[in-house]
Write a protein that holds these residues in place. Sequence first.
Motif, PDB file in Angstrom:
ATOM      1  N   TYR A 244     -23.544 -31.765   0.535  1.00 30.45           N
ATOM      2  CA  TYR A 244     -24.581 -32.103   1.547  1.00 30.45           C
ATOM      3  C   TYR A 244     -24.535 -31.086   2.711  1.00 30.45           C
ATOM      4  CZ  TYR A 244     -25.041 -36.238  -1.104  1.00 30.45           C
ATOM      5  OH  TYR A 244     -24.962 -37.422  -2.284  1.00 30.45           O
ATOM      6  N   LYS A 245     -25.746 -30.846   3.266  1.00 29.63           N
ATOM      7  CA  LYS A 245     -26.047 -30.035   4.404  1.00 29.63           C
ATOM      8  C   LYS A 245     -26.356 -30.868   5.815  1.00 29.63           C
ATOM      9  CE  LYS A 245     -26.239 -26.659   1.698  1.00 29.63           C
ATOM     10  NZ  LYS A 245     -25.715 -27.437   0.409  1.00 29.63           N
ATOM     11  N   PHE A 246     -25.773 -30.430   6.680  1.00 36.56           N
ATOM     12  CA  PHE A 246     -25.727 -31.246   7.969  1.00 36.56           C
ATOM     13  C   PHE A 246     -26.403 -30.267   9.109  1.00 36.56           C
ATOM     14  CE2 PHE A 246     -21.938 -32.519   5.484  1.00 36.56           C
ATOM     15  CZ  PHE A 246     -22.340 -33.739   5.310  1.00 36.56           C
ATOM     16  N   ASP A 247     -27.058 -31.240  10.094  1.00 40.58           N
ATOM     17  CA  ASP A 247     -27.652 -30.328  10.902  1.00 40.58           C
ATOM     18  C   ASP A 247     -27.044 -31.094  12.660  1.00 40.58           C
ATOM     19  OD1 ASP A 247     -28.863 -32.845  11.218  1.00 40.58           O
ATOM     20  OD2 ASP A 247     -30.886 -32.166  11.202  1.00 40.58           O
ATOM     21  N   ASN A 248     -26.170 -31.982  12.349  1.00 42.83           N
ATOM     22  CA  ASN A 248     -25.808 -32.784  13.816  1.00 42.83           C
ATOM     23  C   ASN A 248     -24.102 -32.927  13.449  1.00 42.83           C
ATOM     24  OD1 ASN A 248     -27.567 -33.640  15.794  1.00 42.83           O
ATOM     25  ND2 ASN A 248     -28.764 -34.051  14.094  1.00 42.83           N
ATOM     26  N   VAL A 249     -23.508 -32.896  14.622  1.00 40.53           N
ATOM     27  CA  VAL A 249     -22.259 -32.892  14.673  1.00 40.53           C
ATOM     28  C   VAL A 249     -21.693 -33.930  16.015  1.00 40.53           C
ATOM     29  CG1 VAL A 249     -19.704 -31.960  14.911  1.00 40.53           C
ATOM     30  CG2 VAL A 249     -21.688 -30.811  13.508  1.00 40.53           C
ATOM     31  N   ARG A 250     -21.056 -35.039  15.717  1.00 38.28           N
ATOM     32  CA  ARG A 250     -20.814 -35.816  16.898  1.00 38.28           C
ATOM     33  C   ARG A 250     -19.403 -36.404  16.744  1.00 38.28           C
ATOM     34  NH1 ARG A 250     -24.721 -41.036  17.091  1.00 38.28           N
ATOM     35  NH2 ARG A 250     -26.350 -39.340  17.428  1.00 38.28           N
ATOM     36  N   ALA A 251     -18.759 -36.543  18.016  1.00 37.17           N
ATOM     37  CA  ALA A 251     -17.409 -36.903  18.232  1.00 37.17           C
ATOM     38  C   ALA A 251     -17.657 -38.611  18.083  1.00 37.17           C
ATOM     39  CB  ALA A 251     -16.848 -36.741  19.352  1.00 37.17           C
ATOM     40  N   LYS A 252     -16.800 -39.307  17.119  1.00 37.49           N
ATOM     41  CA  LYS A 252     -16.794 -40.625  16.816  1.00 37.49           C
ATOM     42  C   LYS A 252     -15.400 -41.162  17.328  1.00 37.49           C
ATOM     43  CE  LYS A 252     -19.781 -42.663  15.371  1.00 37.49           C
ATOM     44  NZ  LYS A 252     -20.914 -43.407  15.923  1.00 37.49           N
ATOM     45  N   VAL A 253     -15.617 -42.441  17.806  1.00 34.97           N
ATOM     46  CA  VAL A 253     -14.354 -43.271  18.235  1.00 34.97           C
ATOM     47  C   VAL A 253     -14.442 -44.592  17.472  1.00 34.97           C
ATOM     48  CG1 VAL A 253     -12.823 -44.405  19.904  1.00 34.97           C
ATOM     49  CG2 VAL A 253     -14.038 -42.184  20.699  1.00 34.97           C
ATOM     50  N   VAL A 254     -13.257 -44.606  16.399  1.00 31.27           N
ATOM     51  CA  VAL A 254     -12.940 -46.071  15.568  1.00 31.27           C
ATOM     52  C   VAL A 254     -11.961 -46.555  16.275  1.00 31.27           C
ATOM     53  CG1 VAL A 254     -12.966 -46.894  13.347  1.00 31.27           C
ATOM     54  CG2 VAL A 254     -14.166 -44.967  13.767  1.00 31.27           C
TER      55      VAL A 254
END
Length: 532
Positions: A244-254
Amino acid sequence: MGATNCPETPRQKMISMMYLVYTALLALNVSVEILQAFVTVGDSMETTNQLFSTKIENSYYNFERAYVANPEKVGANWEKAKQVRKETKDILNYIDDMKYDLVSEVEGLKGGKEEAKKILKEQGYNGIQSKDNYTKPTQYFIGGTEDGSSAKAMELRKKIEAYQAKMLNLADTRFVDRLKKMQINTKAHYKNQSGQNLNWQMYNFNNTITLADLVLLNKFKSEIQNAEFDMVNSLLSAVSADDYKFDNVRAKVVPKATYVMQGDNYEAEVFVAAYDSKTQLRADVRGANLVSDSGVIKLKFGAGAVGMQKYQGVVYVKGDKGEVPYPFSGEYFVAAPAVTISPTNMNVFYIGVDNPVSISAPGVSADQLNVSITGGGGATISKVSAGKYIVNVKTQQEAQVVVSANIGGKVVKQGDMKFRVKKIPAPKAMVGSSDGGRIAKEILVAQGQLKVVMDGFDFPVRYNVTEFQMTFNTGGDGQAPLVSRGARFTPEMISQIQRLRRGNKVYIEGIRAKGPDGDKSVQNPQMIFTIQ
């Protein structure tokens, strides 16, 4: 020859056209100068095939680099590519060997295939003296049969068919149809100028001259290499075809837990997530159908039941072949204001039976709980599963359940609750579904025994009748009671019942039963039945 519906490359079209024109000119018995021109073309095909081999090796090189960079992802297709390389090398070597063998036979070379190989390498097709000989090539490829089924042409056909079948098995499923169109069609039917049906070997090799056969073998090599090149590249492309192609990157906290008790530690995992904000996702979770907002699906559940809550669902991602399902699951904890201890049946423990109890504490997992009990004449509590316990009490003494938790290596009390302790209620005696009243003597005899039930008691307790007495009122002199040391009527009882008349009475008394808490009298000490 290749299949007629194959989408040929410009290179293939050029080779096919040259071969057709060449064979046509040969049929016209053209001049030596024209033949010499096609010698040049034949040599050019040799050079072209060699150059194309280098291009194919570059594809294998790129494939191997991708494998080294990511062996887990590329490994399966790289193994297929290596097998394609080996099988193709074998068939190409076989065709080259056939070329050398043919030249050796036609020229009558004492040095055999090695000498033929040297001539072609150093002098090219011009080094062949018997360029227009067709008798020896026909004998070599067709033999003495009328359909060419016992000589080299048939052997070549079988080799090609076996190789092409292996390639279809190795090919990516999305490339199979295209590969079938590119492969050499050995099953086609042909006709000669007189309209006679010909098979593949007769059409290609019967009464053809040496030079034509060599050019044709090189054409087969070219078609095989062309298919190999496209197949290897398709295997490499298939590795990432479903990416899959992506256009957003985000830091996530779980977080490991969002409910942290005093003295414990907050723990979480931080990672970078990539997603496509333009793709609309949908998900099925707990019977609800959700859609994404800017590439993100947001879950929202009402916090009703207390304790650990789990959920699972499926998110659907649009791909080239439709939606692709991806299952997911998660859990969260719903905390109550205080410790929760809830008996499965009632807030009473009974002597002689297993009393099931469910215990949980807000913000604490079941594995962290420490549960103990006091009172109840030496009561015990044992764990049967996460949050589920069994309590056993011995005397009618109040019992107390105490709950604590191991949090960060420290034992912290969570709460406690007191319980009353009671004896199991006495069972009720019955004959069939009746505990007295009018009854036909036939029914009484047919029942033939007593039973006891725990009327209104929720525990699965079993009691068995140990003894009872039976007397009869027939309007005459009294008689001694008949005694049974179990639940069944004695033969004397049955015989007496059978002699009864309408209006006579049967008295069943002194009924005792034994259960998990010992032997005891039943609720109804006497049952009176009137014969109807």
